[in-house]
Design an enzyme around this catalytic site. Sequence first.
Site, short mmCIF file in Angstrom:
data_model
loop_
_atom_site.label_atom_id
_atom_site.label_comp_id
_atom_site.label_asym_id
_atom_site.label_seq_id
_atom_site.Cartn_x
_atom_site.Cartn_y
_atom_site.Cartn_z
N LYS A 179 0.86 -1.19 0.00
CA LYS A 179 0.00 0.00 0.00
C LYS A 179 0.89 1.23 0.00
CE LYS A 179 -3.29 2.47 2.82
NZ LYS A 179 -4.23 2.33 3.94
N LYS B 223 -2.46 -1.51 -3.50
CA LYS B 223 -3.27 -0.28 -3.42
C LYS B 223 -2.36 0.93 -3.47
CE LYS B 223 -5.98 1.94 0.07
NZ LYS B 223 -6.47 1.86 1.43
#
Length: 330
Positions: free
Chosen positions: A199, A252
Amino acid sequence: TQISSILQGGYNHPLLRSWQHERRLHKDMFIFPLFVTDDPEEETPIDSLPNIKRFGVNKLIPYVGTLVKKGLRAVILFGVPLKEGIKDPEGTAADDPEGPVILAIKALKKAYPDLYIMCDVCLCEYTSHGHCGILYEDGSINNKLSVRRIAAVAVNYAKAGANSVAPSDMMDGRIRAIKQGLIDAGLAHKTFVMSYAAKFSGNLYGPFRDAACSSPGQGDRKCYQLPSGGKGLARRALLRDMNEGTDGVIVKPSTFYLDIVRDSAEICSDYPICCYHVSGEYAMLHAAAEKGICDLKTIAFEAHHGFLRAGARLIISYFTPEFLDWLNEP
Ligand SMILES: NCC[C@H](CC(=O)O)[C@@H](CN)CCC(=O)O
Ligand SMILES: [Zn+2]
């Protein structure tokens, strides 16, 4: 022309073009983010996230019912406590048994027993300082207290009935702590741990932070979310989270990080890979379509085909409601 030069015979018809897709989008790969707030009757559009609302638990149930009818299989819950004065340095409200997330888990399980309920696990929506962990006096992350708190929240969501916990905090070692907590609670065999392993910090979470009122009070998240150029760190985090017991991984953001999705499909080839089409990426497509730069449905398909091409099997997408309709069409 050389015979081998002729490719167009393989894609000159719409059906042929769909046959050329190695993987095709289908409804059961979509996970729809839900923002649940603590006023049971609330139903508030989020300006920066077109077509997305913040729901109180009483309004959430009928709304989700319309999507379950269309084939929605999975949701991921984000609590958005708006009551004054409940945020504190430890994020105590995160697993309040009367808080929005735990109430929503129970209400959704009751109303839609087959709906797969995932919970994002983080402290930023509940901490007074807005960071995803607990801080030392100097403002740096206290990893030990953060990991202990995140694991406790994850176990409490699982105890409340969540099928899956997805820690988005990015604290070092939280996967092991969550898995151990689930084992100790006798829940590890029925709780899917899906780590936000890769992420990245960046500029693509603005609309979410508006929706969740979860921006850091001061500073930023660059000491715990990965630097956007950190390909090596992402590879190491994917390996680490597999070793710590995760059952799946999330990359992400997505569109801007398809090389990382590809890496994760190689490194974590035995795991389900999930892409999160984050709020900024989603809002950008809407903004571009509004300006007439592209057609919304076409560009949404093009983005989501990219996730599959890169190796994702699951997609957390704000476009889920639209795809439940679009995927019915021939
Ligand atoms: N736990 C952090 C929330 C995090 C981004 C951020 O605010 O740093 C994401 C939720 N998991 C935002 C997702 C999005 O932008 O759609
Ligand atoms: Zn967070």
